[in-house]
Design an enzyme around this catalytic site. Structure first.
Site, PDB file in Angstrom:
ATOM      1  N   PHE A 134      40.385  74.495   6.293  1.00  0.00           N
ATOM      2  CA  PHE A 134      40.208  74.390   4.845  1.00  0.00           C
ATOM      3  C   PHE A 134      39.022  73.468   4.588  1.00  0.00           C
ATOM      4  O   PHE A 134      39.095  72.262   4.875  1.00  0.00           O
ATOM      5  CB  PHE A 134      41.491  73.791   4.271  1.00  0.00           C
ATOM      6  CG  PHE A 134      41.586  73.679   2.784  1.00  0.00           C
ATOM      7  CD1 PHE A 134      42.118  74.722   2.028  1.00  0.00           C
ATOM      8  CD2 PHE A 134      41.214  72.509   2.127  1.00  0.00           C
ATOM      9  CE1 PHE A 134      42.271  74.603   0.649  1.00  0.00           C
ATOM     10  CE2 PHE A 134      41.358  72.385   0.751  1.00  0.00           C
ATOM     11  CZ  PHE A 134      41.889  73.432   0.014  1.00  0.00           C
ATOM     12  N   TRP A 164      34.465  66.647   8.020  1.00  0.00           N
ATOM     13  CA  TRP A 164      35.842  66.184   8.285  1.00  0.00           C
ATOM     14  C   TRP A 164      36.858  67.317   8.203  1.00  0.00           C
ATOM     15  O   TRP A 164      37.916  67.134   7.595  1.00  0.00           O
ATOM     16  CB  TRP A 164      36.261  65.077   7.295  1.00  0.00           C
ATOM     17  CG  TRP A 164      35.399  63.875   7.262  1.00  0.00           C
ATOM     18  CD1 TRP A 164      34.679  63.430   6.197  1.00  0.00           C
ATOM     19  CD2 TRP A 164      35.194  62.931   8.315  1.00  0.00           C
ATOM     20  NE1 TRP A 164      34.018  62.270   6.523  1.00  0.00           N
ATOM     21  CE2 TRP A 164      34.316  61.950   7.826  1.00  0.00           C
ATOM     22  CE3 TRP A 164      35.653  62.825   9.628  1.00  0.00           C
ATOM     23  CZ2 TRP A 164      33.884  60.869   8.591  1.00  0.00           C
ATOM     24  CZ3 TRP A 164      35.225  61.751  10.400  1.00  0.00           C
ATOM     25  CH2 TRP A 164      34.361  60.800   9.876  1.00  0.00           C
ATOM     26  N   ARG A 195      49.958  67.361   0.652  1.00  0.00           N
ATOM     27  CA  ARG A 195      50.396  65.966   0.417  1.00  0.00           C
ATOM     28  C   ARG A 195      51.910  65.852   0.469  1.00  0.00           C
ATOM     29  O   ARG A 195      52.458  64.842   0.892  1.00  0.00           O
ATOM     30  CB  ARG A 195      49.905  65.492  -0.959  1.00  0.00           C
ATOM     31  CG  ARG A 195      48.426  65.259  -0.988  1.00  0.00           C
ATOM     32  CD  ARG A 195      47.916  65.125  -2.405  1.00  0.00           C
ATOM     33  NE  ARG A 195      46.472  64.976  -2.368  1.00  0.00           N
ATOM     34  CZ  ARG A 195      45.678  65.217  -3.392  1.00  0.00           C
ATOM     35  NH1 ARG A 195      46.178  65.617  -4.562  1.00  0.00           N
ATOM     36  NH2 ARG A 195      44.388  65.045  -3.278  1.00  0.00           N
ATOM     37  N   GLY A 217      51.698  42.509  23.902  1.00  0.00           N
ATOM     38  CA  GLY A 217      50.543  43.124  24.561  1.00  0.00           C
ATOM     39  C   GLY A 217      50.776  44.596  24.849  1.00  0.00           C
ATOM     40  O   GLY A 217      49.874  45.426  24.703  1.00  0.00           O
ATOM     41  N   GLU A 259      43.502  63.699   2.154  1.00  0.00           N
ATOM     42  CA  GLU A 259      44.374  64.245   1.099  1.00  0.00           C
ATOM     43  C   GLU A 259      44.501  63.259  -0.059  1.00  0.00           C
ATOM     44  O   GLU A 259      45.566  63.098  -0.648  1.00  0.00           O
ATOM     45  CB  GLU A 259      45.778  64.557   1.654  1.00  0.00           C
ATOM     46  CG  GLU A 259      45.790  65.413   2.877  1.00  0.00           C
ATOM     47  CD  GLU A 259      45.617  66.878   2.564  1.00  0.00           C
ATOM     48  OE1 GLU A 259      45.696  67.236   1.389  1.00  0.00           O
ATOM     49  OE2 GLU A 259      45.362  67.630   3.513  1.00  0.00           O
ATOM     50  N   THR A 264      42.615  59.345  -1.092  1.00  0.00           N
ATOM     51  CA  THR A 264      42.761  57.965  -0.612  1.00  0.00           C
ATOM     52  C   THR A 264      43.826  57.251  -1.450  1.00  0.00           C
ATOM     53  O   THR A 264      44.224  57.718  -2.518  1.00  0.00           O
ATOM     54  CB  THR A 264      41.432  57.193  -0.743  1.00  0.00           C
ATOM     55  OG1 THR A 264      41.114  57.101  -2.141  1.00  0.00           O
ATOM     56  CG2 THR A 264      40.298  57.879   0.000  1.00  0.00           C
TER      57      THR A 264
END
Ligand code: FAD
Length: 394
Positions: free
Chosen positions: A132, A165, A253, A350, A373, A375
């Site tokens: 998409f 992206w 979302r 650690g 989707e 910020t």
């Protein structure tokens, strides 16, 4: 009655039988087939395409869509599948979101009957993979400023531009490309439209984005469209303007607000196990008050997020959900998951920074989940617009 550490508030008891069956199937598949390999995929920087195809057999692609080989289950059942996948890795859920919620939903919502029949059955089984393409290098939070163009010449569309992206971009068979369309005969001339672009079309190319520090088990790409010529039938007839892609983003979302519960739960359970097994100063870590405070904080965060998801699932299944409520869920649940991941990482000391444990992988992934989707800031603005009636986006 004993409390289930997976589900402190017994939220899943409220799920219907279908959703519980989906939970059990996806959880056991994930434990057997995904968990043992995911740190290697993360390390290597991508998911083998065969895994994607196997996920198709599980039935999670477009599982909340109806017809065309899709399972037609509830939004809640789909959310549960996202939760169980993201408990393994956000990259796996991203694969399913980009393919099912974004690409398949775009075709299902906005496509012609012919487009649906051509693409959706193969996408439901995973034989065909979708991506998409909305975001561009210069148009992220503000997709309306996109520069990719589609110009109509007779029966042909010519697309030029690039997308940035894009999840699944290098191995997708079909890309949904959003572009500003010039079609002088059309009353919607100049508006944003969606196009079905088979990725073997001359002029289309995809480059993998390397050196990511987050969501490494998911492939992310830059797409290039250089005089890509498509027939008139490639345009999605139903989508005009930004509401086209935004409708699909709301679907994705919704999956994310569920998925975040899975990532949070996995981090909490790993921390709980570690604090039970490891001793310092002659006592189990789990016996120290400061450690217990962190564990309790995690229990509250994970289970509040689970309640949010279940409630929003019911609203969506009743057809009563508002996009601002989805913003609420995405913002609240991803924040909760990020907080839990950070607390869990601290409790592992650690050991928590290595890929032998899940917590830092989740923590790094959630940085992306917070960004894509929409910020955090975009969702804050969406919630505030809904209660003030004032848009402060620009
Ligand atoms: P920007 O929009 O430049 O934002 C930078 C910062 O400025 C943010 O903090 C933002 O909140 C803030 N900001 C911007 N405008 C405002 C404002 N008005 N008020 C206050 N703050 C503001 N996109 C796709 O189309 N398809 C995909 O499949 C896809 N997958 C992705 C996968 C990954 C791994 C990543 C990292 C991103 C993906 N994206 C995808 C893109 C993603 O949706 C964008 O990164 C996101 O929308 C943010 O855009 P941006 O990165 O350009 O940041």
């Amino acid at each position: 009655m004993a409390i289930d550490p997976h589900d402190f508030l017994a939220v899943d008891d409220q799920l219907d039988a279908d959703a519980r069956a989906v939970r059990d199937t996806v959880r056991s598949y994930a434990a057997a087939e995904l968990e043992p390999h995911v740190s290697d995929w993360y390390s290597a920087g991508g998911l083998p395409v065969e895994v994607a195809k196997e996920l198709g057999k599980l039935g999670v692609f477009g599982m909340h869509l109806t017809g065309y080989g899709c399972a037609g289950l509830s939004a809640t059942a789909y959310g549960v599948a996202c939760r169980e996948l993201e408990a393994v890795d956000s990259g796996l859920r991203s694969f399913v979101s980009a393919h099912g919620s974004l690409a398949m939903s775009a075709i299902h919502h906005w496509g012609s009957e012919e487009q649906r029949a051509t693409w959706l059955p193969g996408m439901a089984t995973g034989e065909l993979i979708g991506c998409f393409g909305l975001t561009e290098a210069e148009a992220g939070s503000d997709p309306g400023s996109m520069r990719t163009t589609a110009v109509r010449h007779g029966d042909t569309w010519v697309i030029n531009g690039s997308k940035m992206w894009i999840t699944n971009g290098t191995f997708a068979d079909v890309a949904i490309i959003w572009a500003r369309a010039t079609d002088p005969g059309d009353p919607d001339d100049g508006r944003i439209r969606g196009f079905l672009v088979p990725t073997d079309t001359p002029g289309f190319s995809a480059t993998k984005i390397e050196r990511k520090l987050s969501l490494r088990a998911s492939v992310t790409a830059e797409l290039w469209l250089d005089d890509v010529q498509l027939p008139a039938s490639a345009a999605l007839p139903g989508a005009r303007g930004l509401s086209g892609p935004l409708t699909c983003l709301n679907e994705a979302r919704f999956g994310i607000l569920w998925g975040a519960v899975g990532a949070a739960r996995a981090c909490y359970l790993e921390a709980l196990r570690h604090c039970d097994e490891r001793s310092q100063f002659g006592r189990k870590l789990a016996s120290f008050q400061l450690v217990q405070a962190k564990l309790a904080q995690m229990v509250v965060a994970v289970n509040s997020a689970a309640l949010n998801a279940a409630h929003l699932g019911r609203l969506k299944d009743a057809g009563m959900i508002d996009p601002a409520q989805i913003s609420f869920g995405k913002l609240a649940n991803v924040r909760a998951a990020a907080e839990v991941a950070r607390l869990a990482r601290s409790l592992l000391g650690g050991a928590g920074i290595t890929l032998d444990h899940t917590v830092m992988r989740h923590m790094n992934n959630l940085e992306t989940v917070m960004t894509y989707e929409g910020t955090e800031e975009m969702h804050l603005l969406s919630i505030a617009r809904s209660v003030t009636g004032i848009s402060a986006f620009r």
